[in-house]
Design an enzyme around this catalytic site. Sequence first.
Site, PDB file in Angstrom:
ATOM      1  N   SER A  89      11.958   8.348  -1.695  1.00 37.20           N
ATOM      2  CA  SER A  89      10.997   8.384  -2.799  1.00 37.20           C
ATOM      3  C   SER A  89      10.738   9.799  -3.292  1.00 37.20           C
ATOM      4  O   SER A  89      10.209   9.985  -4.379  1.00 37.20           O
ATOM      5  CB  SER A  89       9.701   7.678  -2.409  1.00 37.20           C
ATOM      6  OG  SER A  89       9.982   6.304  -2.186  1.00 37.20           O
TER       7      SER A  89
ATOM      8  N   CYS B 127       6.379   5.574   8.804  1.00 41.46           N
ATOM      9  CA  CYS B 127       6.468   4.512   7.814  1.00 41.46           C
ATOM     10  C   CYS B 127       6.428   3.162   8.491  1.00 41.46           C
ATOM     11  O   CYS B 127       6.993   2.977   9.555  1.00 41.46           O
ATOM     12  CB  CYS B 127       7.771   4.639   7.038  1.00 41.46           C
ATOM     13  SG  CYS B 127       8.038   3.303   5.872  1.00 41.46           S
TER      14      CYS B 127
ATOM     15  N   ARG C 278      15.611   1.920   0.411  1.00 43.24           N
ATOM     16  CA  ARG C 278      15.283   2.391  -0.922  1.00 43.24           C
ATOM     17  C   ARG C 278      15.977   3.698  -1.291  1.00 43.24           C
ATOM     18  O   ARG C 278      15.687   4.268  -2.332  1.00 43.24           O
ATOM     19  CB  ARG C 278      13.769   2.503  -1.104  1.00 43.24           C
ATOM     20  CG  ARG C 278      13.060   3.146   0.029  1.00 43.24           C
ATOM     21  CD  ARG C 278      11.562   2.868   0.030  1.00 43.24           C
ATOM     22  NE  ARG C 278      11.180   1.468   0.056  1.00 43.24           N
ATOM     23  CZ  ARG C 278      11.384   0.624   1.082  1.00 43.24           C
ATOM     24  NH1 ARG C 278      12.002   1.029   2.172  1.00 43.24           N
ATOM     25  NH2 ARG C 278      11.010  -0.622   1.021  1.00 43.24           N
TER      26      ARG C 278
ATOM     27  N   CYS D 199       6.279   7.033   3.721  1.00 42.38           N
ATOM     28  CA  CYS D 199       6.535   8.178   4.592  1.00 42.38           C
ATOM     29  C   CYS D 199       5.512   9.225   4.235  1.00 42.38           C
ATOM     30  O   CYS D 199       5.471  10.312   4.768  1.00 42.38           O
ATOM     31  CB  CYS D 199       7.920   8.768   4.417  1.00 42.38           C
ATOM     32  SG  CYS D 199       9.184   7.640   3.951  1.00 42.38           S
TER      33      CYS D 199
ATOM     34  N   CYS E  43       8.145   3.290  -2.303  1.00 40.57           N
ATOM     35  CA  CYS E  43       7.478   3.243  -1.021  1.00 40.57           C
ATOM     36  C   CYS E  43       7.175   4.674  -0.691  1.00 40.57           C
ATOM     37  O   CYS E  43       8.063   5.448  -0.389  1.00 40.57           O
ATOM     38  CB  CYS E  43       8.380   2.632   0.033  1.00 40.57           C
ATOM     39  SG  CYS E  43       7.669   2.680   1.664  1.00 40.57           S
TER      40      CYS E  43
ATOM     41  N   CYS F 111      10.218   1.197   6.703  1.00 43.73           N
ATOM     42  CA  CYS F 111      11.578   1.506   7.151  1.00 43.73           C
ATOM     43  C   CYS F 111      11.556   2.338   8.430  1.00 43.73           C
ATOM     44  O   CYS F 111      12.121   3.419   8.485  1.00 43.73           O
ATOM     45  CB  CYS F 111      12.421   2.159   6.071  1.00 43.73           C
ATOM     46  SG  CYS F 111      11.575   3.110   4.837  1.00 43.73           S
TER      47      CYS F 111
ATOM     48  N   GLU G 205       0.847  -1.172   0.000  1.00 46.50           N
ATOM     49  CA  GLU G 205       0.000   0.000   0.000  1.00 46.50           C
ATOM     50  C   GLU G 205       0.889   1.229   0.000  1.00 46.50           C
ATOM     51  O   GLU G 205       1.787   1.363   0.807  1.00 46.50           O
ATOM     52  CB  GLU G 205      -0.879   0.007   1.251  1.00 46.50           C
ATOM     53  CG  GLU G 205      -1.945  -1.061   1.182  1.00 46.50           C
ATOM     54  CD  GLU G 205      -2.706  -1.201   2.469  1.00 46.50           C
ATOM     55  OE1 GLU G 205      -2.545  -0.356   3.354  1.00 46.50           O
ATOM     56  OE2 GLU G 205      -3.471  -2.160   2.574  1.00 46.50           O
TER      57      GLU G 205
ATOM     58  N   HIS H 185      14.254   5.954  10.048  1.00 44.77           N
ATOM     59  CA  HIS H 185      13.780   7.292  10.414  1.00 44.77           C
ATOM     60  C   HIS H 185      14.212   7.630  11.847  1.00 44.77           C
ATOM     61  O   HIS H 185      14.590   8.760  12.139  1.00 44.77           O
ATOM     62  CB  HIS H 185      12.260   7.392  10.285  1.00 44.77           C
ATOM     63  CG  HIS H 185      11.803   7.607   8.873  1.00 44.77           C
ATOM     64  ND1 HIS H 185      12.034   8.777   8.199  1.00 44.77           N
ATOM     65  CD2 HIS H 185      11.154   6.797   8.001  1.00 44.77           C
ATOM     66  CE1 HIS H 185      11.538   8.684   6.974  1.00 44.77           C
ATOM     67  NE2 HIS H 185      11.002   7.483   6.822  1.00 44.77           N
TER      68      HIS H 185
END
Lengths: 572, 159
Positions: A507, A61, A484, A554, A551, A64, A14, A68
């Site tokens: 991202s 998130c 990522r 975030c 992703c 990950c 998602e 963070h």
Amino acid sequence: MSNRIVIDPVTRIEGHLRIEAVVENGVVKDAFSAGTMVRGIEKILKGRDPRDAWAFTERVCGVCTTVHALASCRSVEDALGITVPKNAELVRNLMFCAQYVQDHVVHFYHLHALDWVDVVSMLKADPVATSKLAQSLSPWPKSNPGHFAAVQKRLKSFVESGQLGIFANGYWGHKAYKLPPEVNLLAVSHYLDALEWQKELVKIHAIFGGKNPHPNYLVGGVPCSFNLEELNAINTERLTHVGSLINDAITFVEQVYIPDLLAIASFYKDWGAIGGGLQNYLAYGDLPTRSYGDPSSFLLPRGAILNRNLNEIHEVNGKDANEIKEYISHSWYQYSGGDGVGLHPFKGETEFNYTGPKPPYEQLDVGGKYSWLKTPRWKDHAMEVGPLSRMLVAYAKGNTDVKELVGVVLKKLDVPVTALFSTLGRTAARGVETQVVAHWMKGFFDDLITNLKNGETKTFNPIRWEPDTWPATAEGVGMTEAPRGALAHWISIKDRVIDNYQLVVPSTWNASPRDAKGQRSAYEEALIGTPVANVEQPVEILRTIHSFDPCIACAVHLYDPEGKQVHQIQFS
Amino acid sequence: MTLDRSVSSKSRILILGIGNTLLGDEGVGVAVIDHLKTLGNIPGDVELLDGGTGSMVLLEPMREARRMILVDATADGSPPGTIHRLVPRFSTDFPPSLTAHDIGLRDLLDTFYLLGETPEVVLYAISIRFPQEINFGLSAEAAAAVPRVADQIRLELGF
């Protein structure tokens, strides 16, 4: 003939990413990437204790979380001039490595493999032939014909029971799927093995972080109490458990993931010339072997590559006002100094300005603002971030582990070094990185054990813990690498509380819209030239986008009651 | 997840609250867990887990339970604070509007059911207003639902 394809959502997990691609004569001519990442985290953080920021940012998130928290702690430590003890650095590295190995393997099997593996074709596979194939590739023990027959049966009954699961949303039977049924069965079988295995590996986070999900972090160190003999501390028994999880990880990566990656890639070598996109790569780097303050000691080095010139690595400075800047020319924000300027994150502003169509809509107005993602640039260059960037920077800087394994992969696939600059190269780089990181994790673990045996158990540096030791104002940046891609948090502290807090997440680099000069970001550029055999089933577009491990989590994304995603989010 | 579990695998009851506490009422599932912790008196075979925005990492505790009570927010259009108790059999039985809160919930549930040997699952879905603002803390309606859900769970499990 020209078609406009809209894929929304793109992420298999998602997430919230929309791609609009213009296809002419079976090839992508132009592409637009729109995300609904709305960042409002500073709204929550402003006025809070900087030492608590990690616990909030960790929850932006689900994929990950730990990185963070790490970036947040580092931003505060950087602002206040705190160096963490050696063991704290090692524990952070172990958490980091465990997350990488788990996340990369889950990405490969759960999020990306189904772009290459046809799960329906698997039902036609011969279990005996699959067993022979498996045994020719790897010593992994779950490889007898009975095992593969059981996997086939299990998935068949899963579908017959009315459940869709991984069978949903696939373009099964598309001619772009090229694997024989036996390779498909092998991959699906290992997909199940990977799910079982990954849930064990992440116990490393619970052991060092006290809980999972959202393990504990600490500004100034790690919240770990080491005592080899003590029942309630991190003792010999728990460390032995960590050691065996690390060994299992190395085994899984070497006996399952890498052999599967190479077996599947060998049927898709043409993708070594598709999806290259941008020619610039950025890595903040991580895994300090001395301390975070000494980037020259990072196993994943820091640096930027321009125009694919691997002979020159540019220095990267997160604090230099002229290096990292965010633009909003095509993003639904407004800047007080005008929408054409770029702002360094220390000066970052997050003022929403939605000018897009009212959902649901057919097409975005790509001439104007069309995304909730801002557009970050490094010295005004569009940069790709992620495993490929990290491996290229490491390769170019002469990291021997990376150079050796990249060489092995290129040789086994019999593709030129230029194949790295592609969709296939991106996916292969993630595999290479997983294997080297799994071994580095073992090295960090051995170092930690040596320190503990020598009586070195310190995990926290109390200097500057008390707010009355802080200056009136301070600024810091915490840089790391999410699986990522490059991730950093910028913090401004004033009168002992947070005054401004900005995140620039991977991202945003890869999935952002065009900048003020019209330069495309990584996803948009990588899609140009991608063949699309059937515009109704654009599996080729998914291959390239998924190779980045998108992703947007975030992000803030919401679903309407029918499960469809909506693009407008309300803010007070 | 706690490390030393006095009760062995597959005999525990997992109460799992999920949601994004940075998105206002989307964090209501986590608030139920916090509330149960405050009440205390938790039986030894019951595990309370703040699942937050965790996704695939939740597979391990979910797979190791013999019974699971999941608490989450839903945007189903019912008045905010409405509580529904559901007994899903497959991932497809979950309300499509279980809020997203950045968790790969659908993927988590798909793989959970795909791996088989799933425990008995009960879902408490709490209706919230939609969309939610970025905010830390619950609305009055969601906050009022928290002790009600906690009491129903305690009644259901007999503690």
